[in-house]
Design a protein around this motif. Structure first.
Motif, PDB file in Angstrom:
ATOM      1  N   ASP A  58       0.913  -0.981  -0.152  1.00 61.87           N
ATOM      2  CA  ASP A  58      -0.025  -0.039  -0.002  1.00 61.87           C
ATOM      3  C   ASP A  58       0.784   1.429  -0.044  1.00 61.87           C
ATOM      4  OD1 ASP A  58      -1.993   1.638   2.006  1.00 61.87           O
ATOM      5  OD2 ASP A  58      -2.380   1.395   0.010  1.00 61.87           O
ATOM      6  N   THR A  59       2.076   1.090   0.453  1.00 62.31           N
ATOM      7  CA  THR A  59       2.826   2.322   0.630  1.00 62.31           C
ATOM      8  C   THR A  59       3.850   2.270  -0.675  1.00 62.31           C
ATOM      9  OG1 THR A  59       4.513   1.389   2.239  1.00 62.31           O
ATOM     10  CG2 THR A  59       2.574   2.630   3.152  1.00 62.31           C
ATOM     11  N   MET A  60       3.730   1.553  -1.208  1.00 61.37           N
ATOM     12  CA  MET A  60       5.073   1.368  -2.190  1.00 61.37           C
ATOM     13  C   MET A  60       4.833   2.672  -3.199  1.00 61.37           C
ATOM     14  SD  MET A  60       4.963  -2.323  -3.818  1.00 61.37           S
ATOM     15  CE  MET A  60       4.974  -1.776  -5.436  1.00 61.37           C
ATOM     16  N   LYS A  61       5.989   3.125  -3.743  1.00 67.21           N
ATOM     17  CA  LYS A  61       6.197   4.173  -4.563  1.00 67.21           C
ATOM     18  C   LYS A  61       5.684   3.911  -5.986  1.00 67.21           C
ATOM     19  CE  LYS A  61       9.530   6.446  -2.090  1.00 67.21           C
ATOM     20  NZ  LYS A  61       8.739   7.672  -1.136  1.00 67.21           N
ATOM     21  N   VAL A  62       5.106   5.187  -6.654  1.00 69.92           N
ATOM     22  CA  VAL A  62       4.583   5.165  -8.067  1.00 69.92           C
ATOM     23  C   VAL A  62       5.644   5.231  -8.980  1.00 69.92           C
ATOM     24  CG1 VAL A  62       2.843   5.964  -9.795  1.00 69.92           C
ATOM     25  CG2 VAL A  62       2.221   5.461  -7.393  1.00 69.92           C
ATOM     26  N   ILE A  63       6.341   4.553  -9.812  1.00 67.13           N
ATOM     27  CA  ILE A  63       7.158   4.602 -10.611  1.00 67.13           C
ATOM     28  C   ILE A  63       6.688   4.353 -12.042  1.00 67.13           C
ATOM     29  CG2 ILE A  63       9.674   4.241 -11.291  1.00 67.13           C
ATOM     30  CD1 ILE A  63      10.039   3.211  -8.360  1.00 67.13           C
ATOM     31  N   LYS A  64       6.953   5.385 -12.848  1.00 67.75           N
ATOM     32  CA  LYS A  64       6.507   5.431 -14.254  1.00 67.75           C
ATOM     33  C   LYS A  64       7.422   5.871 -15.093  1.00 67.75           C
ATOM     34  CE  LYS A  64       1.335   5.613 -13.167  1.00 67.75           C
ATOM     35  NZ  LYS A  64       0.177   6.027 -13.591  1.00 67.75           N
ATOM     36  N   THR A  65       7.253   5.644 -16.264  1.00 71.23           N
ATOM     37  CA  THR A  65       8.290   6.237 -17.266  1.00 71.23           C
ATOM     38  C   THR A  65       7.708   7.592 -17.693  1.00 71.23           C
ATOM     39  OG1 THR A  65       7.321   5.423 -19.268  1.00 71.23           O
ATOM     40  CG2 THR A  65       8.944   4.113 -18.234  1.00 71.23           C
ATOM     41  N   ASP A  66       8.448   8.494 -18.419  1.00 70.90           N
ATOM     42  CA  ASP A  66       8.155   9.864 -18.935  1.00 70.90           C
ATOM     43  C   ASP A  66       7.077   9.744 -20.063  1.00 70.90           C
ATOM     44  OD1 ASP A  66       9.719  11.300 -17.436  1.00 70.90           O
ATOM     45  OD2 ASP A  66      11.414  11.539 -18.965  1.00 70.90           O
ATOM     46  N   ALA A  67       7.074   8.480 -20.706  1.00 69.12           N
ATOM     47  CA  ALA A  67       6.122   8.229 -21.693  1.00 69.12           C
ATOM     48  C   ALA A  67       4.593   7.888 -21.075  1.00 69.12           C
ATOM     49  CB  ALA A  67       6.360   7.271 -22.908  1.00 69.12           C
ATOM     50  N   GLU A  68       4.723   7.253 -20.109  1.00 69.34           N
ATOM     51  CA  GLU A  68       3.706   7.146 -19.000  1.00 69.34           C
ATOM     52  C   GLU A  68       2.891   8.064 -18.603  1.00 69.34           C
ATOM     53  OE1 GLU A  68       4.237   2.198 -17.881  1.00 69.34           O
ATOM     54  OE2 GLU A  68       5.274   3.686 -16.887  1.00 69.34           O
ATOM     55  N   TRP A  69       3.794   8.871 -18.002  1.00 75.11           N
ATOM     56  CA  TRP A  69       3.253  10.346 -17.570  1.00 75.11           C
ATOM     57  C   TRP A  69       2.545  11.173 -18.556  1.00 75.11           C
ATOM     58  CZ3 TRP A  69       2.050  10.036 -12.838  1.00 75.11           C
ATOM     59  CH2 TRP A  69       2.775   9.525 -11.803  1.00 75.11           C
ATOM     60  N   LYS A  70       3.168  11.303 -19.587  1.00 74.71           N
ATOM     61  CA  LYS A  70       2.838  12.047 -20.789  1.00 74.71           C
ATOM     62  C   LYS A  70       1.360  11.466 -21.362  1.00 74.71           C
ATOM     63  CE  LYS A  70       6.838  14.241 -22.469  1.00 74.71           C
ATOM     64  NZ  LYS A  70       7.955  14.117 -23.300  1.00 74.71           N
ATOM     65  N   GLU A  71       1.324  10.360 -21.206  1.00 74.91           N
ATOM     66  CA  GLU A  71      -0.033   9.870 -21.525  1.00 74.91           C
ATOM     67  C   GLU A  71      -1.103   9.947 -20.685  1.00 74.91           C
ATOM     68  OE1 GLU A  71       0.205   5.640 -23.398  1.00 74.91           O
ATOM     69  OE2 GLU A  71      -1.535   5.266 -22.490  1.00 74.91           O
ATOM     70  N   GLN A  72      -0.920   9.959 -19.253  1.00 77.44           N
ATOM     71  CA  GLN A  72      -1.670  10.065 -18.374  1.00 77.44           C
ATOM     72  C   GLN A  72      -2.144  11.576 -17.870  1.00 77.44           C
ATOM     73  OE1 GLN A  72      -0.653   8.465 -14.434  1.00 77.44           O
ATOM     74  NE2 GLN A  72      -1.819   9.938 -13.472  1.00 77.44           N
ATOM     75  N   LEU A  73      -1.220  12.571 -18.153  1.00 76.80           N
ATOM     76  CA  LEU A  73      -1.442  13.751 -17.807  1.00 76.80           C
ATOM     77  C   LEU A  73      -1.696  14.824 -19.001  1.00 76.80           C
ATOM     78  CD1 LEU A  73       1.461  13.989 -15.271  1.00 76.80           C
ATOM     79  CD2 LEU A  73      -0.815  13.598 -14.589  1.00 76.80           C
ATOM     80  N   SER A  74      -2.322  15.905 -18.691  1.00 73.40           N
ATOM     81  CA  SER A  74      -2.238  16.787 -19.774  1.00 73.40           C
ATOM     82  C   SER A  74      -0.972  17.429 -19.915  1.00 73.40           C
ATOM     83  CB  SER A  74      -3.212  18.021 -19.558  1.00 73.40           C
ATOM     84  OG  SER A  74      -2.864  18.833 -18.470  1.00 73.40           O
TER      85      SER A  74
END
Ligand SMILES: [Zn+2]
Length: 177
Positions: A45-61
């Motif tokens: 539950d306390t694990m960090k969220v680690i994503k690639t730049d490409a994944e963040w760009k897809e998720q965020l505006s």
């Protein structure tokens, strides 16, 4: 004959007790295993969220990405939550972690959403930031590392004297039902 019989009963009784003791031990062991599983759940539950730049760009505006992942700042008086006074919880736009309570939001007149305290200090990471020729304290989401804003000591008149100056682009909002 009688002696042999009673010895057999004694032997049977002995083994029964032995089996019972072993069963008890097994039960204890099982208890410990269950406890470890619970701990594992807490860790997950306390694990960090680690994503690639490409994944963040897809998720965020594009603006959310610039602020959360590249530490940009929303232009003052433009953000969605700057003049927003509904009751609820402000969450991280990157990972959904609950960060600020609406009860701690105040009008600092600075052009950005301002809070006098975080919902839970473990969910916010504060680091010294000496960029832009200033010495400020940067505020990050502990779970995904997203840039939220800065915290200043000019929260005059608030219970803590602090002003968490947060970008609207870093936030989502969960309205109180
Ligand atoms: Zn986050």
């Amino acid at each position: 004959m009688k002696y042999i019989k009673s010895q057999s009963i004694f032997t049977a009784l002995f083994f029964t007790v032995l089996v019972f003791v072993q069963c008890s031990n097994t039960a204890n062991t099982n208890g410990k295993v269950t406890l470890l599983s619970n701990n594992d759940t807490i860790k997950k539950d306390t694990m960090k969220v680690i994503k690639t730049d490409a994944e963040w760009k897809e998720q965020l505006s594009p603006q959310e990405y610039k602020v959360l992942r590249e530490k940009a700042t929303d232009r003052p008086f433009t953000g969605e939550y700057e003049n927003h006074w509904d009751s609820g919880i402000y969450v991280c736009k990157g990972c959904g972690t609950e960060l600020f309570r609406s009860e701690t939001k105040f009008d600092a007149g600075c052009g950005w959403p301002s809070f006098y305290e975080g919902l839970d200090s473990s969910k916010i990471t504060e680091v010294v930031d000496i960029s832009m020729g200033m010495r400020r304290v940067e505020v990050l989401c502990s779970k995904c590392g997203g840039h939220l804003g800065h915290v200043f000591t000019d929260g005059f008149g608030t219970p803590t004297g602090l002003r968490y100056c947060i970008n609207s682009s870093s936030l989502g909002f969960k309205k109180k039902e």
